[in-house]
Write a protein that holds these residues in place. Sequence first.
Motif, PDB file in Angstrom:
ATOM      1  N   SER A   1      48.247  46.227  41.823  1.00 18.19           N
ATOM      2  CA  SER A   1      47.365  45.651  41.160  1.00 18.19           C
ATOM      3  C   SER A   1      47.763  44.764  40.155  1.00 18.19           C
ATOM      4  O   SER A   1      48.522  44.166  39.421  1.00 18.19           O
ATOM      5  CB  SER A   1      47.782  47.165  40.349  1.00 18.19           C
ATOM      6  N   CYS A   2      46.489  44.332  39.320  1.00 15.52           N
ATOM      7  CA  CYS A   2      46.616  43.165  39.018  1.00 15.52           C
ATOM      8  C   CYS A   2      47.024  44.145  37.237  1.00 15.52           C
ATOM      9  O   CYS A   2      47.141  43.400  35.919  1.00 15.52           O
ATOM     10  CB  CYS A   2      45.339  42.879  38.321  1.00 15.52           C
ATOM     11  N   GLY A   3      46.717  44.897  37.019  1.00 13.96           N
ATOM     12  CA  GLY A   3      46.837  45.374  35.470  1.00 13.96           C
ATOM     13  C   GLY A   3      45.837  44.933  34.602  1.00 13.96           C
ATOM     14  O   GLY A   3      46.150  45.266  33.536  1.00 13.96           O
ATOM     15  N   LYS A   4      44.359  44.990  34.193  1.00 16.78           N
ATOM     16  CA  LYS A   4      43.569  44.481  33.516  1.00 16.78           C
ATOM     17  C   LYS A   4      43.744  45.552  33.069  1.00 16.78           C
ATOM     18  O   LYS A   4      42.619  46.457  32.169  1.00 16.78           O
ATOM     19  CB  LYS A   4      42.241  43.645  34.738  1.00 16.78           C
ATOM     20  N   CYS A   5      43.740  46.902  34.197  1.00 14.67           N
ATOM     21  CA  CYS A   5      42.419  47.985  33.957  1.00 14.67           C
ATOM     22  C   CYS A   5      43.703  49.107  33.530  1.00 14.67           C
ATOM     23  O   CYS A   5      43.970  49.564  34.673  1.00 14.67           O
ATOM     24  CB  CYS A   5      41.347  48.408  34.392  1.00 14.67           C
TER      25      CYS A   5
ATOM     26  N   PRO B   1      39.667  40.324  38.611  1.00 16.82           N
ATOM     27  CA  PRO B   1      38.503  40.697  38.884  1.00 16.82           C
ATOM     28  C   PRO B   1      37.347  40.734  37.596  1.00 16.82           C
ATOM     29  O   PRO B   1      38.415  41.007  36.398  1.00 16.82           O
ATOM     30  CB  PRO B   1      38.848  42.126  39.525  1.00 16.82           C
TER      31      PRO B   1
ATOM     32  N   VAL C   1      44.698  41.694  45.465  1.00 21.09           N
ATOM     33  CA  VAL C   1      43.757  42.057  44.421  1.00 21.09           C
ATOM     34  C   VAL C   1      42.772  40.379  45.297  1.00 21.09           C
ATOM     35  O   VAL C   1      41.789  40.476  44.642  1.00 21.09           O
ATOM     36  CB  VAL C   1      43.717  41.858  43.421  1.00 21.09           C
TER      37      VAL C   1
ATOM     38  N   LEU D   1      40.284  47.930  44.217  1.00 19.90           N
ATOM     39  CA  LEU D   1      41.490  47.902  44.273  1.00 19.90           C
ATOM     40  C   LEU D   1      41.564  49.605  43.528  1.00 19.90           C
ATOM     41  O   LEU D   1      42.361  50.628  44.801  1.00 19.90           O
ATOM     42  CB  LEU D   1      42.090  47.099  44.328  1.00 19.90           C
ATOM     43  N   GLY D   2      41.439  49.469  42.858  1.00 16.77           N
ATOM     44  CA  GLY D   2      41.668  51.060  41.699  1.00 16.77           C
ATOM     45  C   GLY D   2      41.082  52.011  42.009  1.00 16.77           C
ATOM     46  O   GLY D   2      41.253  52.858  42.004  1.00 16.77           O
TER      47      GLY D   2
ATOM     48  N   CYS E   1      43.447  52.285  36.967  1.00 16.14           N
ATOM     49  CA  CYS E   1      44.665  51.555  38.120  1.00 16.14           C
ATOM     50  C   CYS E   1      46.355  51.389  37.834  1.00 16.14           C
ATOM     51  O   CYS E   1      46.953  52.007  38.010  1.00 16.14           O
ATOM     52  CB  CYS E   1      44.365  50.662  38.960  1.00 16.14           C
ATOM     53  N   ARG E   2      46.718  50.635  36.811  1.00 16.57           N
ATOM     54  CA  ARG E   2      47.833  49.859  36.037  1.00 16.57           C
ATOM     55  C   ARG E   2      48.533  50.963  35.462  1.00 16.57           C
ATOM     56  O   ARG E   2      49.526  51.146  36.618  1.00 16.57           O
ATOM     57  CB  ARG E   2      47.541  49.134  35.057  1.00 16.57           C
TER      58      ARG E   2
ATOM     59  N   SER F   1      37.849  52.930  37.588  1.00 17.87           N
ATOM     60  CA  SER F   1      39.020  51.866  38.083  1.00 17.87           C
ATOM     61  C   SER F   1      37.954  50.636  37.819  1.00 17.87           C
ATOM     62  O   SER F   1      36.362  51.092  38.321  1.00 17.87           O
ATOM     63  CB  SER F   1      40.197  51.922  38.934  1.00 17.87           C
ATOM     64  N   LEU F   2      38.253  49.300  37.536  1.00 19.51           N
ATOM     65  CA  LEU F   2      36.935  48.665  37.161  1.00 19.51           C
ATOM     66  C   LEU F   2      36.439  47.836  38.427  1.00 19.51           C
ATOM     67  O   LEU F   2      35.531  47.472  38.952  1.00 19.51           O
ATOM     68  CB  LEU F   2      38.175  47.091  36.772  1.00 19.51           C
ATOM     69  N   CYS F   3      38.286  48.035  39.889  1.00 21.22           N
ATOM     70  CA  CYS F   3      37.409  46.838  41.158  1.00 21.22           C
ATOM     71  C   CYS F   3      37.591  48.104  42.155  1.00 21.22           C
ATOM     72  O   CYS F   3      38.083  48.913  42.086  1.00 21.22           O
ATOM     73  CB  CYS F   3      37.530  45.224  40.826  1.00 21.22           C
TER      74      CYS F   3
HETATM   75 FE1  SF4 Z   1      42.755  45.197  38.583  1.00 25.06          FE
HETATM   76 FE2  SF4 Z   1      41.205  46.178  40.060  1.00 25.06          FE
HETATM   77 FE3  SF4 Z   1      43.330  47.291  39.141  1.00 25.06          FE
HETATM   78 FE4  SF4 Z   1      41.477  47.182  37.615  1.00 25.06          FE
HETATM   79  S1  SF4 Z   1      41.044  48.415  39.201  1.00 25.06           S
HETATM   80  S2  SF4 Z   1      43.829  46.605  37.243  1.00 25.06           S
HETATM   81  S3  SF4 Z   1      40.796  45.154  38.088  1.00 25.06           S
HETATM   82  S4  SF4 Z   1      43.839  45.876  40.049  1.00 25.06           S
END
Ligand code: SF4
Length: 537
Positions: free
Chosen positions: A463-467, A310, A292, A512-513, A470-471, A508-510
């Motif tokens: 996944s960074c787990g922020k949103c 992100p 990410v 990746l998702g 995606c998480r 998803s926020l970014c």
């Molecule tokens: Fe993190 Fe991006 Fe996945 Fe959201 S979409 S959990 S910000 S990696």
Amino acid sequence: PRITVGLATCGAAVGGTAIYERLRESIQKRNPDLSLVPTGCIGYCREEPIVTVAHPGKPLVLLNRVSVKDCDDILNAVLSGTVPHDKALCRIEEWDHLMGHNITYGRGFDEIPLYDEIPFFGQQKKVILRDAGIINPEDIDEFLAVGGYSAAYNALRNMEPDTVLEEVEKSGLRGRGGAGFPAGLKWRITKEKKSDKKYIICNADEGDPGAYMNRNEMESDPHMLIEGMILGAYAIGTDEGLIYIRAEYPLAIRRLKHAIAEARELGILGENIFGTDFSFDIQIATGAGAFVCGESTALVASIEGRTGRPHPRPPRLTDSGLWGKPTDLNNVETWCNVPVIIKNGSEWYRNIGAEKNSGTKVFSLVGDVEKVGLVEVPLGTTLKRIVFDIGNGGADGKAVKAVQTGGPSGGCIPLRLFDTTVDFESLNAIGSIMGSGGIVVMDEDTNMVDIARYFISFATGESCGKCIPCREGLKHTLILLNRILAGKGTAEDLDTLKSLSETIAATSLCGLGQTAPNPVLTTLEYFRGEYDSLVKL
Ligand code: SF4
């Protein structure tokens, strides 16, 4: 004479280092007038270890699949004024500007095929990789010998920064990191921001499974990247640049650090570059391998020492990037395109590639393909040409079934769509993306549902787990795919899989998702029968 050994990561991994050491020891013992030079990768990874031999005024001959036991024969041949013909793959006629000689046709070399007669090389157009595997990446003199830094020298001494920027705009260069945003426009937005300080960054956080274009570009020709960044800094108006590179690329980091030190020593980086009043320097920042962190806002957070996650945009980096200052971020290959644009002109560049997709693109052609390697072709080249004409089709004579472009965020494209051209719009239109340039070939034995599971598993782990979409959404996608592959899925699961994937992509926020569900969505669309055969209908 000159002998080179391909010592990028691919060459070293299959014995290049031992070959280099053996040749070095033998040369030391016999003390001939001969130079032994480490190089990067010429792109034909399948044929590594690759050694080249050359005599002044004669062709450069590539020897493929060399082993330590071949070293004495190679050395004996070179010392007797010839080359080991039985190991020769092909020859390159125009190369010996490195040795300061004018090329003359080498008698006795006729039976060795020309470089362009090897389909893997002949079907490509090498612009970025032109010197990869030929020059020594740890010797700035060799880069200078092939015309390196001449574009920066000329620009800084004879062109206004605005003229450099206009040339990049007119070239139509689009970001090679995946999104395809016009590079010149991003430069202009950053340039026009009022600020006492601005930054440029090179994104070298290449993390897609199967993708190693940027690694090779940095390992084989690091000064090309530095020259591109000097030109960008001059055009935008900044004195500080950073290269954010993953720590898993130790050789690329070492060669970049060496190249930066060499450039500083010659006054190509630092104060008053080329005797002008323009000053610029580059630092290296290493990432710890989180996928990410290739996302722009996460990358900046990581450089600043914060957790690489992100954040929503705006603000964009061009408004508030590194340390809150306007920042231009481009990937390795984007920067590497800049010197050739300035050197040859935007019109020359626009003539390569396709409408709205000028220039070339480097791809890593991997998976179930016979000729694995790095491939550079004009944008607008068909998948068919890349996989069959250059890659020679499936490995071990098996039939090719699909390719996946764009890494874990890309889509799986079936054989019937191989007339699709590789450009940003065409790949998007069929549910995939260009990404940074990975092309993974899959043969008839591949289970496409399992492929989707592999990529979802990768994205879930990264996944960074922020949103939440995606998480949690990717985890549930993985549960569904595991259930289907275990033969316990239902038709309803397939409907859920599709709607869940669409929701993750939309919310998803970014990036990746937003793109992680692509492998599921495209395999559901193009290989539905494989899913149906696994569930109870
Ligand atoms: Fe993190 Fe991006 Fe996945 Fe959201 S979409 S959990 S910000 S990696």
